[in-house]
Scaffold this motif. Structure first.
Motif, PDB file in Angstrom:
ATOM      1  N   PHE A  33       1.137  -0.939  -0.259  1.00  0.00           N
ATOM      2  CA  PHE A  33       0.040  -0.061  -0.102  1.00  0.00           C
ATOM      3  C   PHE A  33       0.714   1.027   0.094  1.00  0.00           C
ATOM      4  O   PHE A  33       0.837   2.140  -0.986  1.00  0.00           O
ATOM      5  N   SER A  34       1.389   1.142   1.133  1.00  0.00           N
ATOM      6  CA  SER A  34       2.703   2.318   1.178  1.00  0.00           C
ATOM      7  C   SER A  34       3.706   2.527  -0.055  1.00  0.00           C
ATOM      8  O   SER A  34       3.852   3.824  -0.834  1.00  0.00           O
ATOM      9  N   ALA A  35       4.317   1.257  -0.619  1.00  0.00           N
ATOM     10  CA  ALA A  35       5.488   1.639  -1.143  1.00  0.00           C
ATOM     11  C   ALA A  35       4.852   1.193  -2.942  1.00  0.00           C
ATOM     12  O   ALA A  35       5.460   2.272  -3.567  1.00  0.00           O
ATOM     13  N   ALA A  36       3.486   1.194  -2.615  1.00  0.00           N
ATOM     14  CA  ALA A  36       2.529   1.726  -4.120  1.00  0.00           C
ATOM     15  C   ALA A  36       2.814   3.301  -4.414  1.00  0.00           C
ATOM     16  O   ALA A  36       2.724   4.005  -5.191  1.00  0.00           O
ATOM     17  N   LEU A  37       2.183   3.624  -3.450  1.00  0.00           N
ATOM     18  CA  LEU A  37       1.705   5.224  -3.132  1.00  0.00           C
ATOM     19  C   LEU A  37       3.605   5.855  -3.190  1.00  0.00           C
ATOM     20  O   LEU A  37       3.379   6.978  -3.876  1.00  0.00           O
ATOM     21  N   ALA A  38       3.996   5.389  -2.390  1.00  0.00           N
ATOM     22  CA  ALA A  38       5.283   6.528  -2.696  1.00  0.00           C
ATOM     23  C   ALA A  38       6.428   5.760  -4.128  1.00  0.00           C
ATOM     24  O   ALA A  38       6.262   7.602  -4.213  1.00  0.00           O
ATOM     25  N   ARG A  77       7.523  -3.103 -11.275  1.00  0.00           N
ATOM     26  CA  ARG A  77       8.445  -3.811 -11.622  1.00  0.00           C
ATOM     27  C   ARG A  77       9.597  -3.363 -10.168  1.00  0.00           C
ATOM     28  O   ARG A  77      10.265  -3.655  -9.783  1.00  0.00           O
ATOM     29  N   ARG A  78       8.380  -2.125  -9.479  1.00  0.00           N
ATOM     30  CA  ARG A  78       9.661  -1.193  -8.626  1.00  0.00           C
ATOM     31  C   ARG A  78       8.821  -2.563  -7.242  1.00  0.00           C
ATOM     32  O   ARG A  78       9.314  -2.777  -5.891  1.00  0.00           O
ATOM     33  N   LEU A  79       7.591  -3.014  -7.155  1.00  0.00           N
ATOM     34  CA  LEU A  79       6.707  -3.925  -6.076  1.00  0.00           C
ATOM     35  C   LEU A  79       8.001  -4.920  -6.188  1.00  0.00           C
ATOM     36  O   LEU A  79       7.705  -5.308  -4.939  1.00  0.00           O
ATOM     37  N   GLN A  80       8.357  -5.327  -7.561  1.00  0.00           N
ATOM     38  CA  GLN A  80       8.856  -6.685  -7.348  1.00  0.00           C
ATOM     39  C   GLN A  80       9.919  -6.511  -7.024  1.00  0.00           C
ATOM     40  O   GLN A  80      10.487  -7.475  -6.455  1.00  0.00           O
ATOM     41  N   GLY A  81      10.671  -5.751  -6.653  1.00  0.00           N
ATOM     42  CA  GLY A  81      12.127  -5.652  -6.232  1.00  0.00           C
ATOM     43  C   GLY A  81      12.166  -6.379  -4.916  1.00  0.00           C
ATOM     44  O   GLY A  81      13.211  -6.381  -4.371  1.00  0.00           O
ATOM     45  N   SER A  82      10.904  -6.402  -3.758  1.00  0.00           N
ATOM     46  CA  SER A  82      10.789  -6.607  -2.755  1.00  0.00           C
ATOM     47  C   SER A  82       9.921  -7.822  -2.620  1.00  0.00           C
ATOM     48  O   SER A  82      10.572  -9.025  -1.727  1.00  0.00           O
ATOM     49  N   LEU A  83      10.289  -8.126  -3.977  1.00  0.00           N
ATOM     50  CA  LEU A  83       9.121 -10.188  -3.694  1.00  0.00           C
ATOM     51  C   LEU A  83      10.613 -11.065  -4.284  1.00  0.00           C
ATOM     52  O   LEU A  83      11.160 -11.128  -5.423  1.00  0.00           O
ATOM     53  N   PRO A  84      10.398 -12.318  -3.765  1.00  0.00           N
ATOM     54  CA  PRO A  84      11.252 -13.057  -4.493  1.00  0.00           C
ATOM     55  C   PRO A  84      10.197 -13.466  -5.792  1.00  0.00           C
ATOM     56  O   PRO A  84       8.967 -13.684  -5.751  1.00  0.00           O
ATOM     57  N   GLY A  85      10.437 -14.730  -6.714  1.00  0.00           N
ATOM     58  CA  GLY A  85      10.252 -15.072  -7.750  1.00  0.00           C
ATOM     59  C   GLY A  85       9.774 -14.729  -8.707  1.00  0.00           C
ATOM     60  O   GLY A  85      10.614 -14.002  -8.700  1.00  0.00           O
ATOM     61  N   LYS A  86       9.355 -14.596  -9.418  1.00  0.00           N
ATOM     62  CA  LYS A  86       9.212 -14.202 -10.589  1.00  0.00           C
ATOM     63  C   LYS A  86       9.065 -13.315 -10.751  1.00  0.00           C
ATOM     64  O   LYS A  86       7.944 -12.780 -10.401  1.00  0.00           O
ATOM     65  N   SER A  87       9.211 -12.482 -11.715  1.00  0.00           N
ATOM     66  CA  SER A  87       8.770 -10.922 -12.308  1.00  0.00           C
ATOM     67  C   SER A  87       7.088 -10.599 -12.366  1.00  0.00           C
ATOM     68  O   SER A  87       6.416  -9.479 -11.924  1.00  0.00           O
ATOM     69  N   ARG A  88       6.323 -11.632 -12.722  1.00  0.00           N
ATOM     70  CA  ARG A  88       5.406 -11.394 -12.896  1.00  0.00           C
ATOM     71  C   ARG A  88       4.195 -11.396 -11.362  1.00  0.00           C
ATOM     72  O   ARG A  88       2.852 -10.771 -11.341  1.00  0.00           O
ATOM     73  N   ARG A  89       4.972 -11.601 -10.311  1.00  0.00           N
ATOM     74  CA  ARG A  89       4.462 -11.704  -8.692  1.00  0.00           C
ATOM     75  C   ARG A  89       3.909  -9.814  -8.454  1.00  0.00           C
ATOM     76  O   ARG A  89       2.543  -9.358  -8.597  1.00  0.00           O
ATOM     77  N   GLY A  90       4.712  -8.947  -8.910  1.00  0.00           N
ATOM     78  CA  GLY A  90       4.933  -7.485  -9.401  1.00  0.00           C
ATOM     79  C   GLY A  90       3.205  -7.519  -9.621  1.00  0.00           C
ATOM     80  O   GLY A  90       2.287  -6.068  -9.535  1.00  0.00           O
ATOM     81  N   LEU A  91       2.665  -7.857 -10.810  1.00  0.00           N
ATOM     82  CA  LEU A  91       1.907  -7.854 -11.709  1.00  0.00           C
ATOM     83  C   LEU A  91       0.799  -7.841 -11.053  1.00  0.00           C
ATOM     84  O   LEU A  91      -0.379  -7.237 -11.326  1.00  0.00           O
ATOM     85  N   VAL A 137      -5.137   2.170  -6.682  1.00  0.00           N
ATOM     86  CA  VAL A 137      -4.349   2.696  -7.267  1.00  0.00           C
ATOM     87  C   VAL A 137      -6.030   2.369  -8.159  1.00  0.00           C
ATOM     88  O   VAL A 137      -6.137   0.982  -8.469  1.00  0.00           O
ATOM     89  N   HIS A 138      -5.223   2.744  -9.739  1.00  0.00           N
ATOM     90  CA  HIS A 138      -6.352   3.369 -10.926  1.00  0.00           C
ATOM     91  C   HIS A 138      -5.410   2.907 -11.701  1.00  0.00           C
ATOM     92  O   HIS A 138      -4.736   3.623 -12.439  1.00  0.00           O
ATOM     93  N   ARG A 139      -6.189   2.034 -12.436  1.00  0.00           N
ATOM     94  CA  ARG A 139      -5.648   1.265 -13.793  1.00  0.00           C
ATOM     95  C   ARG A 139      -6.519   1.850 -15.095  1.00  0.00           C
ATOM     96  O   ARG A 139      -7.786   1.567 -15.844  1.00  0.00           O
ATOM     97  N   GLY A 140      -5.757   3.212 -15.633  1.00  0.00           N
ATOM     98  CA  GLY A 140      -7.074   3.210 -17.257  1.00  0.00           C
ATOM     99  C   GLY A 140      -6.564   2.799 -18.269  1.00  0.00           C
ATOM    100  O   GLY A 140      -5.995   1.623 -18.619  1.00  0.00           O
TER     101      GLY A 140
END
Length: 132
Positions: free
Chosen positions: A23-28, A42-56, A68-71
């Motif tokens: 929550f705070s990481a995304a807003l920052a 990609r920014r959120l993935q930096g904190s996660l182990p495993g494959k890059s799709r975890r960030g998505l 967050v809102h996605r247009g």
């Protein structure tokens, strides 16, 4: 039978996600300007182990949780909730503290296949709440 209310479900998820590190990481990471969802992932993935799709997947959850809102152009920016929605705590006595009975720490330790299975299960529950 339980009342189906997708808006209430998303608001409840929002309140649960407020305690999650993403929550705070995304807003920052977003600041004031929209960014492509892949950039946030990609920014959120930096904190996660495993494959890059975890960030998505995490970006998808943040969208569902009204963080967050996605247009249509796949750009994301902070969602704007009303002050009443921000302070409202739906069903405080029953507010969940875990996802699928797992804490954030337990989710973090899952291997890729188990993590994907959990996310698909929760996603399927939310898909059942959507109104056609």
């Amino acid at each position: 039978m339980w009342k189906v209310d997708p808006a209430q479900a998303r608001l409840m998820l929002h309140h649960v996600m407020r305690g999650h590190w993403s929550f705070s990481a995304a807003l920052a990471a977003l600041g004031d300007a929209p960014v492509p969802q892949e950039t946030l992932a990609r920014r959120l993935q930096g904190s996660l182990p495993g494959k890059s799709r975890r960030g998505l997947y995490l970006v998808d959850w943040l969208v569902m949780a009204l963080v967050v809102h996605r247009g249509d152009d796949q750009q994301v920016h902070p969602a704007r909730l009303s002050a009443a929605a921000e302070t409202q705590t739906p069903h405080p006595a029953r507010e969940p503290r875990a996802v699928m009975n797992m804490t954030n720490e337990q989710l973090f330790l899952l291997d890729d296949d188990a993590y994907v299975a959990v996310m698909r299960s929760v996603s399927a529950m939310f898909a059942g709440l959507t109104v056609s």
